[in-house]
Design an enzyme around this catalytic site. Structure first.
Site, PDB file in Angstrom:
ATOM      1  CG  ASP A 115      -6.302  24.011 -24.569  1.00 45.12           C
ATOM      2  OD1 ASP A 115      -6.175  22.804 -25.132  1.00 45.12           O
ATOM      3  OD2 ASP A 115      -6.172  24.917 -25.340  1.00 45.12           O
ATOM      4  CG  HIS A 158      -7.686  31.941 -24.902  1.00 45.59           C
ATOM      5  ND1 HIS A 158      -7.479  31.852 -26.012  1.00 45.59           N
ATOM      6  CD2 HIS A 158      -7.019  31.193 -24.301  1.00 45.59           C
ATOM      7  CE1 HIS A 158      -6.531  31.185 -26.181  1.00 45.59           C
ATOM      8  NE2 HIS A 158      -6.396  30.533 -24.996  1.00 45.59           N
ATOM      9  NE  ARG A 256       4.092  27.923 -28.868  1.00 46.71           N
ATOM     10  CZ  ARG A 256       2.644  27.874 -28.657  1.00 46.71           C
ATOM     11  NH1 ARG A 256       2.042  28.438 -27.706  1.00 46.71           N
ATOM     12  NH2 ARG A 256       2.218  27.263 -29.388  1.00 46.71           N
ATOM     13  CG  ASP A 258      -1.168  30.180 -27.394  1.00 43.67           C
ATOM     14  OD1 ASP A 258      -0.835  29.117 -27.955  1.00 43.67           O
ATOM     15  OD2 ASP A 258      -2.454  30.082 -26.892  1.00 43.67           O
ATOM     16  CD  GLU A 300       0.522  28.526 -31.532  1.00 44.63           C
ATOM     17  OE1 GLU A 300       0.124  27.375 -31.971  1.00 44.63           O
ATOM     18  OE2 GLU A 300      -0.350  29.193 -30.987  1.00 44.63           O
ATOM     19  CG  HIS A 367       2.164  21.473 -27.517  1.00 47.44           C
ATOM     20  ND1 HIS A 367       2.839  22.345 -28.494  1.00 47.44           N
ATOM     21  CD2 HIS A 367       0.981  22.395 -27.165  1.00 47.44           C
ATOM     22  CE1 HIS A 367       2.094  23.532 -28.481  1.00 47.44           C
ATOM     23  NE2 HIS A 367       0.997  23.401 -27.659  1.00 47.44           N
ATOM     24  CG  ASP A 368      -0.948  22.210 -30.323  1.00 47.58           C
ATOM     25  OD1 ASP A 368      -1.481  21.771 -29.292  1.00 47.58           O
ATOM     26  OD2 ASP A 368      -0.452  23.589 -30.589  1.00 47.58           O
ATOM     27  NE  ARG A 492      -4.717  19.412 -28.363  1.00 45.76           N
ATOM     28  CZ  ARG A 492      -4.951  20.754 -27.939  1.00 45.76           C
ATOM     29  NH1 ARG A 492      -4.277  21.617 -28.587  1.00 45.76           N
ATOM     30  NH2 ARG A 492      -5.911  21.031 -26.911  1.00 45.76           N
TER      31      ARG A 492
END
Ligand code: GLC
Length: 611
Positions: A115, A158, A256, A258, A300, A367-368, A492
């Site tokens: 990912d 995660h 950051r 996430d 985020e 980036h998303d 993406r």
């Protein structure tokens, strides 16, 4: 003062509240004692120069709020191959006026199941192809010498299924299984699925993954190989905090956090923004202030404004130092497609009405994907219905609507909710790609103008502007991801292409689109950082100029009145206004009046007057 004493003093300041919150969540005094001991150890391990920086920043807590701050986010491999390469390229970044770099995920992550690096297999190891942990620390040091701050992701919701804990859990070790969410039958997973929305409805449907060989379901809110951590287990919280501090001690300035809204799960809820998430973020803030007070937390939170703002916490109990201005970003693109700035104006009024110490990170692209999280209650009043409007936006930006010159691709096109999101670079969305393809000079000029207008608008907002690497030279969509097995399903990657250094060279060749965008942006950035009126403490208002395609923003302090006028339409328009006195056009240096100002299609004006 000795390091020990400094630590004791910082701990003392926060101990009672930290203990209170910890016990409220975990009711485990031994684990709390362990946490405090480890905080001490991490504080002692911090390098001398970082300790000095901590003290400097404690004395100057506003250090990151200046109008000279300019960030850029980049993938290490795309930009410069590896960490060493990034170090060599620091002069280029400085030439872009950038003084804060967000390195996209670079920790160990399995190829093909990463990912984009957001599935971390080892929080203490850099991906071998990018370098070593020591090189990260060396880069951080080199950055500090040049007054550049470094930001990295802490993916805390995660781990990768290849993480040591996940491997042990998969072997059936109860201690490790309890760090995740395991169920031996589908009833609880099904109950969760009834209330928890999906993050990746098409590329990774469902919130659980069945592990055939184990006969267990494991919670995977994101991809099946990203196992959600169970923060109800204090061992998870403690260990993740140790990882966090380990990374902070490599010399990070900003971390950051996430996907932070997701970290606490409760059956029967949406598992987003639960009160315990705020308890955890508040504890993280205190842990930072105890061990590494020079480090900032960037949350985020890709949610609607009412959900975002609470992550700042309160004046007495702050949580994140800064947050993304995500709704403004999405609303900006909505305004590009509709050529109607009413919602953007409303959104800006909301943000401008917030306390000035709330610091937002402003951006056009990251980036998303862009999710169309807009204020549909308001849009419906203007005749734009949610489902139809999202469809329109997606058609517009894929270049399938009217005269749209935008190029890009849909992301997670959900056939059930029809809720597709969108991917593409700023330049491609502005029409640079199609104009270059058609070799149409007039269209190209128009597209470049729109690109600069949007950047000028972004730079007019209070907060920290964040550029996406490549945007400074108008980099286009990169379709090569379709040929890569492990990327082709995730659009993406269309805006995560390799940085094109040969095109970057053209930034000095007069008349190229690279030169026009690069020099235009440089000019804007230099103006921004040289004028106090761009500081976050300036008063900011929108200004009605009686044309729904023109957004007008006023910034004001004791010395100066600044006006930014942005034309979102594809035709020349007039901003109906009457400002007394003579202004200086900041882009041309000429003097001008601001009375019924004509602005070219997708053009903008930055003007200012001394008070
Ligand atoms: C964040 C990242 C995104 C990633 C997700 C899961 O939202 O920005 O790229 O897919 O977290 O970690």
């Amino acid at each position: 003062m000795k390091t020990d004493e400094i630590f004791e003093e910082r701990l003392k300041r926060h101990h009672d509240e930290l203990r209170w919150l910890y016990m409220e969540l975990y009711d485990n005094g031994d684990m709390f004692a362990e946490l405090c001991e480890k905080l001490h150890a991490f504080a002692l391990e911090r390098e001398q120069y970082l300790m000095e920086l901590d003290r400097e920043r404690e004395q100057n807590p506003e250090w990151f709020r200046g109008n000279d701050m300019l960030g850029m986010m980049l993938y290490i491999d795309n930009f410069a191959g590896n960490l060493e390469g990034v170090k060599d390229r620091l002069p280029y970044l400085s030439s872009c006026n950038v003084n804060c770099i967000h390195l996209m995920p670079f920790l160990e992550s399995p190829k093909g199941r990463s990912d984009g690096g957001y599935a971390v297999a080892d929080f203490r190891k850099v991906q071998p192809k990018l370098g070593k942990m020591e090189e990260l620390a060396a880069l951080a040091k080199a950055c500090h010498k040049q007054k550049i701050s470094l930001c990295m992701d802490f993916v805390m919701n995660h781990t990768s299924e290849d993480h040591e804990w996940a491997k042990k859990a998969r072997e059936g070790d109860g201690e490790y299984m309890s760090r995740y969410f395991f169920y031996d039958n589908p009833s609880i997973p099904q109950a969760y699925d009834r209330t928890v929305p999906q993050v990746f409805p098409t590329t990774a449907p469902g919130n659980f993954t069945y592990l055939e060989e184990m006969g267990y379901y494991v919670m995977t809110s994101f991809y099946p190989y990203q196992w959600d951590l169970n923060y109800q287990n204090p061992r998870v919280f403690n260990e993740m905090m140790y990882n966090f501090l380990y990374l902070a001690n490599q010399g990070m300035d900003i971390i950051r956090i996430d996907a932070v809204p997701y970290i606490w799960k409760k059956l029967g809820t949406q598992c987003r923004n639960l009160p315990q998430v705020h308890t955890i973020v508040r504890m993280m803030r205190m842990i930072c202030e105890i061990v590494c007070p020079g480090v900032l937390l960037l949350g985020e939170v890709v949610m609607e404004p009412e959900k975002v703002v609470p992550y700042f916490g309160t004046v007495e109990k702050p949580e994140c130092h800064m947050l993304y201005n995500v709704t403004t970003m999405a609303t900006t693109w909505h305004s590009v497609a509709t050529k109607d700035i009413r919602l953007l104006k409303k959104q800006m009024d909301i943000v401008n009405g917030l306390p000035k110490d709330y610091l937002f990170l402003n951006y056009l692209r990251c980036h998303d994907d862009i999710g169309w999280g807009l204020d549909y209650a308001t849009l419906e009043g203007w005749g734009m219905r949610e489902v139809e409007h999202k469809r329109f936006l997606n058609q517009y930006f894929t270049g399938r609507y009217g005269a749209s010159e935008s190029r890009g691709e849909l992301y997670n096109d959900d056939p059930v909710t029809q809720d597709a999101r969108f991917c593409g670079t700023t330049a491609s969305m502005c029409g640079v790609e199609s104009a270059l393809y058609e070799k149409d000079e007039e269209k190209l000029q128009h597209a470049v103008r729109m690109d600069l207008m949007l950047h000028a608008y972004m730079l007019t907002q209070s907060g920290i502007p964040m550029l996406y690497s490549g945007d400074e030279i108008g980099q286009l969509n990169d379709y090569s991801y379709k040929e890569e097995e492990d990327k082709k399903e995730d659009s993406r990657y269309i805006h995560r292409g390799k940085f094109q250094w040969y095109l970057a060279k053209k930034r000095t060749e007069k008349g190229t689109s690279q030169e026009q965008i690069f020099s235009g942006l440089s000019r804007l950035e230099e103006i921004r950082r040289s004028r106090n009126v761009f500081r976050s403490d300036a008063a900011v208002y929108t200004y009605d100029v009686k044309d729904d395609s023109i957004l007008c923003i006023l910034r004001e302090n004791e010395e100066e009145r600044f006006i930014g006028i942005f034309n979102f339409s594809d035709g020349e328009r007039t901003a109906w206004m009457e400002e007394p006195g003579v202004f200086q056009d900041l882009m041309t240096g000429e003097e001008r009046k601001l009375v019924n100002v004509t602005v070219p299609a997708h053009g903008f004006i930055w003007a200012s007057k001394a008070k």
